[in-house]
Structures are given as structure tokens and as C-alpha cells.
Design a protein around this motif. Structure first.
Motif, PDB file in Angstrom:
ATOM      1  N   LYS A   7       0.844  -1.209   0.000  1.00 50.05           N
ATOM      2  CA  LYS A   7       0.000   0.000   0.000  1.00 50.05           C
ATOM      3  C   LYS A   7       0.874   1.251   0.000  1.00 50.05           C
ATOM      4  CE  LYS A   7      -4.062  -1.982   2.279  1.00 50.05           C
ATOM      5  NZ  LYS A   7      -5.152  -1.756   3.226  1.00 50.05           N
ATOM      6  N   GLY A  29      -8.529   6.231   3.869  1.00 47.64           N
ATOM      7  CA  GLY A  29      -8.196   4.823   4.098  1.00 47.64           C
ATOM      8  C   GLY A  29      -6.735   4.641   4.452  1.00 47.64           C
ATOM      9  N   SER A  30      -6.361   3.397   4.685  1.00 49.96           N
ATOM     10  CA  SER A  30      -4.994   3.111   5.139  1.00 49.96           C
ATOM     11  C   SER A  30      -3.975   3.366   4.025  1.00 49.96           C
ATOM     12  CB  SER A  30      -4.884   1.671   5.639  1.00 49.96           C
ATOM     13  OG  SER A  30      -5.309   0.756   4.646  1.00 49.96           O
ATOM     14  N   THR A  31      -4.343   3.125   2.764  1.00 48.58           N
ATOM     15  CA  THR A  31      -3.416   3.407   1.655  1.00 48.58           C
ATOM     16  C   THR A  31      -3.238   4.914   1.514  1.00 48.58           C
ATOM     17  OG1 THR A  31      -4.400   1.454   0.599  1.00 48.58           O
ATOM     18  CG2 THR A  31      -2.876   2.759  -0.733  1.00 48.58           C
ATOM     19  N   ASP A  81      -6.901   8.234  -4.405  1.00 44.80           N
ATOM     20  CA  ASP A  81      -7.688   7.459  -3.439  1.00 44.80           C
ATOM     21  C   ASP A  81      -7.441   5.970  -3.640  1.00 44.80           C
ATOM     22  OD1 ASP A  81      -9.450   6.873  -1.397  1.00 44.80           O
ATOM     23  OD2 ASP A  81     -11.203   7.768  -2.356  1.00 44.80           O
ATOM     24  N   LYS A  94     -15.854   1.130  -3.610  1.00 46.94           N
ATOM     25  CA  LYS A  94     -15.214   1.908  -2.561  1.00 46.94           C
ATOM     26  C   LYS A  94     -16.196   2.078  -1.401  1.00 46.94           C
ATOM     27  CE  LYS A  94     -13.002   5.560  -3.519  1.00 46.94           C
ATOM     28  NZ  LYS A  94     -12.164   5.112  -2.372  1.00 46.94           N
ATOM     29  N   LEU A 100     -17.609   6.973   1.246  1.00 48.64           N
ATOM     30  CA  LEU A 100     -17.902   6.928  -0.192  1.00 48.64           C
ATOM     31  C   LEU A 100     -18.543   8.194  -0.746  1.00 48.64           C
ATOM     32  CD1 LEU A 100     -21.048   4.731  -0.633  1.00 48.64           C
ATOM     33  CD2 LEU A 100     -19.962   4.944   1.555  1.00 48.64           C
ATOM     34  N   GLU A 103     -16.043  10.979  -1.026  1.00 48.19           N
ATOM     35  CA  GLU A 103     -15.054  10.548  -2.031  1.00 48.19           C
ATOM     36  C   GLU A 103     -15.618  10.758  -3.439  1.00 48.19           C
ATOM     37  OE1 GLU A 103     -12.861   7.042   0.601  1.00 48.19           O
ATOM     38  OE2 GLU A 103     -14.447   6.487  -0.775  1.00 48.19           O
TER      39      GLU A 103
HETATM   40  C1  5RP Z   1     -12.831   4.406   2.165  1.00 51.33           C
HETATM   41  C2  5RP Z   1     -12.403   3.791   0.875  1.00 51.33           C
HETATM   42  C3  5RP Z   1     -11.018   3.259   0.783  1.00 51.33           C
HETATM   43  O1  5RP Z   1     -10.372   3.843  -0.291  1.00 51.33           O
HETATM   44  C4  5RP Z   1     -11.068   1.768   0.616  1.00 51.33           C
HETATM   45  O2  5RP Z   1     -11.848   1.203   1.664  1.00 51.33           O
HETATM   46  C5  5RP Z   1      -9.659   1.156   0.643  1.00 51.33           C
HETATM   47  O3  5RP Z   1      -9.143   1.281   1.929  1.00 51.33           O
HETATM   48  P1  5RP Z   1      -7.671   0.830   2.319  1.00 51.33           P
HETATM   49  O4  5RP Z   1      -6.727   1.734   1.598  1.00 51.33           O
HETATM   50  O5  5RP Z   1      -7.631   0.992   3.821  1.00 51.33           O
HETATM   51  O6  5RP Z   1      -7.503  -0.617   1.901  1.00 51.33           O
HETATM   52  O7  5RP Z   1     -13.133   3.714  -0.087  1.00 51.33           O
HETATM   53  O8  5RP Z   1     -14.183   4.760   2.156  1.00 51.33           O
END
Ligand code: 5RP
Length: 228
Positions: A7, A29-31, A81, A94, A100, A103
Motif C-alpha cells: 500500500k 483509508g490506510s493506503t 484514493d 469503494k 464513499l 469521495e
Molecule cells: C474508504 C475507501 C477506501 O479507499 C477503501 O476502503 C480502501 O481502503 P484501504 O486503503 O484501507 O484498503 O473507499 O471509504
């Protein structure tokens, strides 16, 4: 490499797509958290950011990156994103983090959507990841019935309220063969704010991190794809 390291590799590759002296659209999100940390290292090159969640806004502010109200901004060259799933046409599910709606709003304003993912997110057909749907609380039962009529198994996300004060219903068991059509159909259900299918506005660039490096893929331009 661990999934988190993948990530981070995808997130840092996205710094190459930032346009100097502009406002950057930032997802959730974490990424994206890795992306925000990377953005802090080139903070002097950007004017600031528009954020898609309270969590991302707080992380941006902690790094001293100015966060702007979208209503005061008329152009976002790049939105970065993550995704829960992305298919071969760069349609996505997403909303795993429940952000969402914001976003989708920021992505709608952006010229270019750069999606950052580890390779586990790449799928042939969307739908193994439950599809998040943001719903006005008083419409919960009605929307659940309509989603079941479409063939899914709706489950209200427990102990969760979106940044907009709404519920999230996660829809399990959908085989999504026509993402654009389903996106439109679910958005027509009264009480739905939006759903986590990003198909009519999908990604333009996919930065996909796997064991062999970060693949840089452009929608409809696969011959130009490169790998770091
Ligand atoms: C949040 C999202 C994130 O982009 C999606 O859940 C991916 O998350 P992560 O980077 O933690 O795997 O849509 O609403």
C-alpha cells in the motif's frame, strides 16, 4: 513485502502525479494515509488539499497541509484514493471506510482519478467485497428491501455513522456484471445518498503494487503501462 508495505509503495508512486501549485484531492483509508504522509514531504510544492473525510482532514492538518472547503475550489487536477476492488475497466467498489459519498463528490470535481492499491484489490468481476450504500436513517428498512429485490443481502454496518450522519448498508452477494447500470439503479432508490460503485466516474490511472513493483496503468492505454 507485507500488504501494508505494498500500500505504501503504491501511495508514494502517486506523488509523481501531483501538479505543482494546485489543490490536491485526497481520499480516505490506510493506503491514502501513506499518501498523506508522503504529501507532507512535498508540502511546499502544493497549495493544499480538499479532503474526503474528517479522518483524512485531521491527518492533513497534523502535517501542516492546508485543507480547503470544496465549495471554494473550482479545479482539482488530481484526486488520489484507494479502492476495495477495481476491475479491468477501472470501475471500483469503494466505501470500506464509509467515506464513499464525500469521495465521490471530490472525484467528480477532479480532472484525473489516480487509484492506489495493492494487488489484492484487482478483480475480474466486482462484488466479492460487500457493496457499501450510504442511506438516510429513516429509509433504512425501505432501502434494505429494495436492495434485497436487486439480489443482494443487505446488512446495516454496526456501530457506524458516516461523516454526514447517515447509515451504511453493506450489500453482500452481488455479482456485478454491469457496474454502470447497477450504480445508477441503486442511486434511484429513495433514501440512498450514494453507493460505493465508482463506475460512471472510474479511475483514470491505477498504481497497482505487487511483488514485482508498482505497475502504472492508464485506462484505455494499456500499451503505455510501465512498472517501477
Ligand atoms: C474508504 C475507501 C477506501 O479507499 C477503501 O476502503 C480502501 O481502503 P484501504 O486503503 O484501507 O484498503 O473507499 O471509504
Amino acid at each position: 513485502m507485507t500488504q501494508d508495505e505494498l500500500k505504501k509503495a503504491a501511495a508514494l508512486a502517486a506523488l509523481d502525479y501531483i501538479v505543482d501549485d494546485t489543490i490536491v484531492g485526497v481520499g480516505t483509508g490506510s493506503t491514502v494515509n501513506h499518501f498523506i504522509d508522503g504529501l507532507a514531504t512535498i508540502r511546499s510544492r502544493i497549495r493544499g488539499a480538499v479532503s474526503s473525510s474528517e479522518a483524512s482532514s485531521a491527518r492533513l492538518a497534523a502535517h501542516g497541509i492546508p485543507v480547503f472547503d470544496l465549495n471554494g475550489i473550482d479545479r482539482i487536477p488530481v484526486y488520489v484514493d484507494g479502492a476495495d476492488e477495481i476491475d479491468g475497466r477501472f470501475c471500483m467498489i469503494k466505501g470500506g471506510g464509509g467515506a464513499l459519498t464525500r469521495e465521490k463528490i471530490v472525484a467528480a470535481v477532479a480532472d484525473r482519478f489516480v487509484c492506489i492499491c495493492d494487488a489484492s484489490k484487482r478483480v475480474d468481476t466486482l462484488g466479492r467485497f460487500p457493496l457499501p450504500v450510504e442511506v438516510i436513517p429513516m429509509a433504512r428498512a425501505h432501502v434494505s428491501r429494495e436492495l434485497a429485490r436487486l439480489g443482494g443481502q443487505p446488512r446495516v454496518r454496526e456501530n457506524f455513522v458516516s461523516d454526514n450522519g447517515n447509515l451504511i448498508i453493506d450489500v453482500h452477494g452481488l455479482a456485478i456484471t454491469d457496474p454502470c447500470a447497477l450504480e445508477g439503479e441503486i442511486n434511484q432508490i429513495v433514501g440512498v445518498v450514494t453507493n460505493g460503485l465508482f463506475a460512471s466516474r472510474g479511475a483514470d490511472v491505477l498504481l497497482l503494487a505487487g511483488a514485482g513493483g508498482v505497475e502504472r496503468l492508464a485506462r484505455d492505454a494499456s500499451p503505455d503501462a510501465t512498472r517501477d
